[in-house]
Write an enzyme that holds these catalytic residues in place. Structure first.
Site, PDB file in Angstrom:
ATOM      1  CG  ASP A 279      -0.299   0.041   2.526  1.00 44.50           C
ATOM      2  OD1 ASP A 279       0.910   0.306   2.585  1.00 44.50           O
ATOM      3  OD2 ASP A 279      -0.988  -0.185   3.533  1.00 44.50           O
ATOM      4  CB  SER A 280       0.280   4.596  -1.279  1.00 38.46           C
ATOM      5  OG  SER A 280      -0.777   5.114  -0.484  1.00 38.46           O
TER       6      SER A 280
ATOM      7  N   GLY B 171      -0.482   6.011   2.695  1.00 34.68           N
ATOM      8  CA  GLY B 171      -1.383   7.123   2.968  1.00 34.68           C
ATOM      9  C   GLY B 171      -2.294   6.890   4.152  1.00 34.68           C
TER      10      GLY B 171
ATOM     11  CG  ASP C 165      -5.776  -4.989   2.425  1.00 32.28           C
ATOM     12  OD1 ASP C 165      -5.400  -4.634   3.554  1.00 32.28           O
ATOM     13  OD2 ASP C 165      -6.314  -4.202   1.622  1.00 32.28           O
TER      14      ASP C 165
ATOM     15  CB  CYS D  46     -11.896 -26.469   9.521  1.00 27.63           C
ATOM     16  SG  CYS D  46     -10.464 -25.486   8.991  1.00 27.63           S
TER      17      CYS D  46
ATOM     18  CB  CYS E 100      -6.841 -25.381   8.913  1.00 31.39           C
ATOM     19  SG  CYS E 100      -7.303 -25.273  10.664  1.00 31.39           S
TER      20      CYS E 100
ATOM     21  CB  CYS F 202      -9.516 -27.807  12.344  1.00 33.15           C
ATOM     22  SG  CYS F 202     -10.163 -26.168  12.765  1.00 33.15           S
TER      23      CYS F 202
ATOM     24  CG  HIS G 158      -9.358 -21.947  12.204  1.00 29.54           C
ATOM     25  ND1 HIS G 158      -9.963 -22.993  11.527  1.00 29.54           N
ATOM     26  CD2 HIS G 158     -10.352 -21.031  12.460  1.00 29.54           C
ATOM     27  CE1 HIS G 158     -11.256 -22.733  11.393  1.00 29.54           C
ATOM     28  NE2 HIS G 158     -11.513 -21.549  11.941  1.00 29.54           N
TER      29      HIS G 158
END
Length: 375
Positions: free
Chosen positions: A92-93, A95, A270, A308, A310, A313, A339
């Site tokens: 990102d800039s 700002g 994001d 899940c 992951c 989990c 997770h």
């Protein structure tokens, strides 16, 4: 491979799914970018972030220019080498952080003069310096420098900031086009501003299109306007941008915000939420957020989210994660964050599949109904 390309493979209403192709890899859209503010996605190793399904991460110009310094990162081989992430990085800039974190901020046509939140030293961040820092970091997707105003800003304040952002966008474009390190592989995105005013947004979009960018962000949302107002803005803002370019909604967000935004034509997101929530004991699940600190989980032998896949989990019970979090153990933050990143990436894959199969409305309705039920 070309420097940057965006191919839409399927649409469903305003929603799109496709691929951004860059020299460091492909990015499947809609895409969620985990935030690596200070050259790390907090509590995660790069390989774990990638294993969750992330194609790209976000780095932060403001934080990295202050510590360890963009010039130092460049001397050490660039941000990718520095943090061990080989795939694309969007920066990102700076700002937003300048406006939200810094003290004694002074905005002028030149840029923003501010005092570092770390040590109070004075700095100037201009469009040219922002682009320079992002070049030194070796960013794959560089963001134009813009001026952000809060949701409480008047129309006159929003208009003035939008018009200045347009001028700064042109200066960002000119500085980017001067070339430099990594110029042959980077892309530049412009940022639409205008608050919640449809005409200001249209004026911003038209001016940015005249300058020309590889992609376009919808900026100035997720700054306190609320879910309903954000969705109302997204009913028109993405449609004002070129249909053949990626649309990036900055700083968003909550899972239900993402679903609503994808329905309205957003391709990239994001947010710090999955990692920050992981460190504070909140797990995201299809049935809504779960506060693992609650005493009721002290002897719960279910995984954080049944079904899940992951690593957290599949290997650990709620009772154990509850113990880790309540004890302040570092592993608790790591498991929770892992997770949450998997949850977000599974959501993005579900959205991509639903768009490709033209069943997004049903997918969104089912997800939102289940997710918004209070636990």
């Amino acid at each position: 491979m070309s420097r940057f390309s965006f191919q839409i493979s399927a649409t469903d209403g305003a929603a799109r799914t496709g691929t951004i192709a860059m020299q460091r890899g492909e990015i499947r859209t809609p895409a969620f970018m985990p935030v690596g503010t200070a050259a790390t996605v907090k509590a995660m190793r790069p390989q774990e972030v990638r294993a969750s399904g992330a194609d790209i991460i976000l780095g932060n110009t403001y934080h990295l220019m202050l510590r360890p310094g963009a010039e130092r990162v460049a001397r050490l081989g660039g941000l990718h080498r520095f943090m061990g992430w080989e795939r694309p990085i969007l920066t990102d800039s700076g700002g937003y952080q300048v406006m939200s974190l810094s003290e004694l901020t002074k905005v002028s046509e030149e840029g923003v003069s501010f005092a570092s939140h770390l040590d109070g030293t004075r700095h100037m961040l201009s469009p040219e310096r922002s682009i320079e820092v992002q070049r030194l970091l070796g960013s794959d997707i560089v963001m134009a420098f813009d001026q952000l105003v809060p949701a409480s800003a008047t129309r006159e304040e929003a208009a003035a900031a939008m018009e200045r952002s347009v001028r700064w966008a042109k200066r960002s474009r000119d500085e980017f086009d001067r070339g430099g390190e990594h110029a042959e592989s980077a892309a530049l995105f412009g940022i639409q501003q205008g608050g919640l005013d449809e005409q200001l947004r249209k004026s911003s979009a038209d001016a940015l299109i005249d300058v020309g960018f590889d992609g376009y962000a919808v900026g100035g949302l997720a700054v306190g306007e609320g879910h309903e107002a954000m969705c109302a803005c997204l009913d028109y803002a993405p449609g004002q941008l070129p249909a053949d370019k990626p649309h990036y909604l900055m700083g968003v967000g909550k899972p239900d915000d993402i679903v609503e935004a994808v329905r309205r034509g957003i391709d990239m997101f994001d947010c710090v939420l999955p990692t920050r929530s992981g460190r504070t004991g909140q797990a995201f699940t299809a049935d809504g957020p779960l506060n693992i600190r609650n005493a009721k989980f002290g002897e719960d032998q279910d995984p954080l989210e049944p079904g899940c896949p992951c690593p957290t989990c599949t290997k650990f019970e709620r009772a154990y994660v509850h113990h880790l979090v309540r004890s302040g153990e570092i592993l608790g933050a790591m498991l929770m964050t892992e997770h949450n990143l998997w949850f977000y990436q599974r959501l993005m894959q579900g959205l991509r599949d639903a768009i490709a199969e033209t069943r997004l409305s049903a997918f969104a309705a089912e997800f939102l109904k289940r997710y918004r039920v209070a636990r």
